[in-house]
Design an enzyme around this catalytic site. Structure first.
Site, short mmCIF file in Angstrom:
data_model
loop_
_atom_site.label_atom_id
_atom_site.label_comp_id
_atom_site.label_asym_id
_atom_site.label_seq_id
_atom_site.Cartn_x
_atom_site.Cartn_y
_atom_site.Cartn_z
N ARG A 99 15.19 -1.91 11.59
CA ARG A 99 14.04 -2.78 11.36
C ARG A 99 12.94 -2.35 12.33
O ARG A 99 13.19 -2.20 13.53
CB ARG A 99 14.40 -4.24 11.60
CG ARG A 99 13.31 -5.22 11.16
CD ARG A 99 13.67 -6.64 11.59
NE ARG A 99 14.93 -7.08 11.05
CZ ARG A 99 15.07 -7.66 9.85
NH1 ARG A 99 14.02 -7.84 9.10
NH2 ARG A 99 16.26 -8.04 9.43
N ARG A 148 -9.64 0.67 8.80
CA ARG A 148 -9.32 -0.73 9.11
C ARG A 148 -10.53 -1.50 9.63
O ARG A 148 -10.49 -2.72 9.70
CB ARG A 148 -8.22 -0.81 10.16
CG ARG A 148 -6.86 -0.28 9.72
CD ARG A 148 -5.87 -0.39 10.86
NE ARG A 148 -4.56 0.19 10.55
CZ ARG A 148 -3.54 -0.46 10.05
NH1 ARG A 148 -3.66 -1.74 9.77
NH2 ARG A 148 -2.39 0.14 9.82
N ARG A 181 12.33 -6.61 5.60
CA ARG A 181 12.28 -5.17 5.34
C ARG A 181 13.13 -4.39 6.33
O ARG A 181 13.08 -4.62 7.54
CB ARG A 181 10.82 -4.69 5.42
CG ARG A 181 10.62 -3.25 5.03
CD ARG A 181 9.14 -2.95 4.81
NE ARG A 181 8.32 -3.14 6.00
CZ ARG A 181 7.00 -2.99 6.03
NH1 ARG A 181 6.37 -2.67 4.92
NH2 ARG A 181 6.33 -3.16 7.14
N LYS A 229 0.83 -1.21 0.00
CA LYS A 229 0.00 0.00 0.00
C LYS A 229 0.86 1.26 0.00
O LYS A 229 0.61 2.20 -0.76
CB LYS A 229 -0.92 0.00 1.23
CG LYS A 229 -1.90 -1.16 1.28
CD LYS A 229 -2.86 -1.05 2.45
CE LYS A 229 -2.17 -1.14 3.80
NZ LYS A 229 -1.53 -2.44 4.04
N ARG A 238 -0.73 -9.04 13.49
CA ARG A 238 -1.32 -8.02 12.63
C ARG A 238 -2.19 -8.63 11.54
O ARG A 238 -3.27 -8.12 11.21
CB ARG A 238 -0.22 -7.16 12.00
CG ARG A 238 0.50 -6.28 13.02
CD ARG A 238 1.84 -5.81 12.48
NE ARG A 238 1.70 -4.88 11.37
CZ ARG A 238 2.69 -4.57 10.53
NH1 ARG A 238 3.88 -5.14 10.67
NH2 ARG A 238 2.50 -3.72 9.56
#
Length: 218
Positions: free
Chosen positions: A159, A87, A126, A13, A171
């Site tokens: 991180r 959300r 990531r 996103k 999540r």
């Protein structure tokens, strides 16, 4: 044109919202970025948000909605692209009211669809630059030099606390429980469109562009 980009953590996103800002002059409203900025501020609200985000849980609606309301009163550019909001169904209702009060409306809701196992690999690899915020992936998009950011040259790679596999699983569970019902909500409103994110960012961007052109010509 005001858009919502929906999808689980790691779906891309933020990447696609950034491209929309660059290519279409849109204003990105990323609740994740706004909450992390609040967390870094050290304020009472920021400390509360930080503690919640470290567990992978969602921040309460009243906090997120307040941040969005503040941003809607600012520059609209080529329209808003909502990244990570709403959300929940309650947030969707709140957003509809906020947009109505601002004399605006949604043009489309784009759901970015991606396999959950692929999400784990994307997120756990990531890292980001602690100085300029540039985001990399250790496997698919590493910096040219392992000790220097391609953008600013800093060697402060970090991180995020909520990018661990344990936090990500939490999540994802929260997403599928609370956010997935929004697909039905926006499908009934005639706004929902889907983009498959199995390819790279350029391929996803091309699909997204196709969907937006269809919205414009409708």
């Amino acid at each position: 044109m005001n858009l919502i980009l929906m999808g689980p953590p790691g779906a891309g996103k933020g990447t696609q919202a950034t491209r929309l800002v660059s290519e279409r002059g849109m204003v990105q409203l990323s609740t994740g970025d706004m909450l992390r900025q609040a967390a870094r501020s050290g304020s009472k609200l920021g400390r509360r948000a930080a503690a919640i985000m470290e567990t992978g849980a969602f921040v309460p609606d009243e906090v997120v909605i307040g941040l969005i309301a503040e941003r809607l009163s600012g520059d609209r550019g080529g329209g808003f692209v909502f990244d990570g909001f709403p959300r929940t169904l309650a947030q969707a209702d709140a957003l509809e009211k906020l947009l109505t009060d601002a004399g605006a409306e949604l043009a489309a809701v784009i759901e970015l669809v991606v396999d959950p196992d692929e999400l784990v690999e994307r997120i756990t690899g990531r890292i980001s630059c602690g100085k300029c915020g540039a985001v990399y992936h250790l496997k698919t998009n590493p910096p040219a030099r392992p000790d220097a950011c391609d953008i600013c040259g800093a060697d402060d790679f970090r991180r995020r606390d909520d990018d661990s596999e344990e936090a990500l699983r939490t999540r994802l569970m929260e997403y599928f429980r609370n956010t997935a019902p929004l697909t039905g909500y926006y499908y009934r409103a005639g706004l929902l469109r889907r983009v498959n994110c199995a390819g790279g960012p350029d391929e996803v961007a091309a699909q997204l562009h196709h969907e937006l052109e269809a919205v414009v010509s409708a």
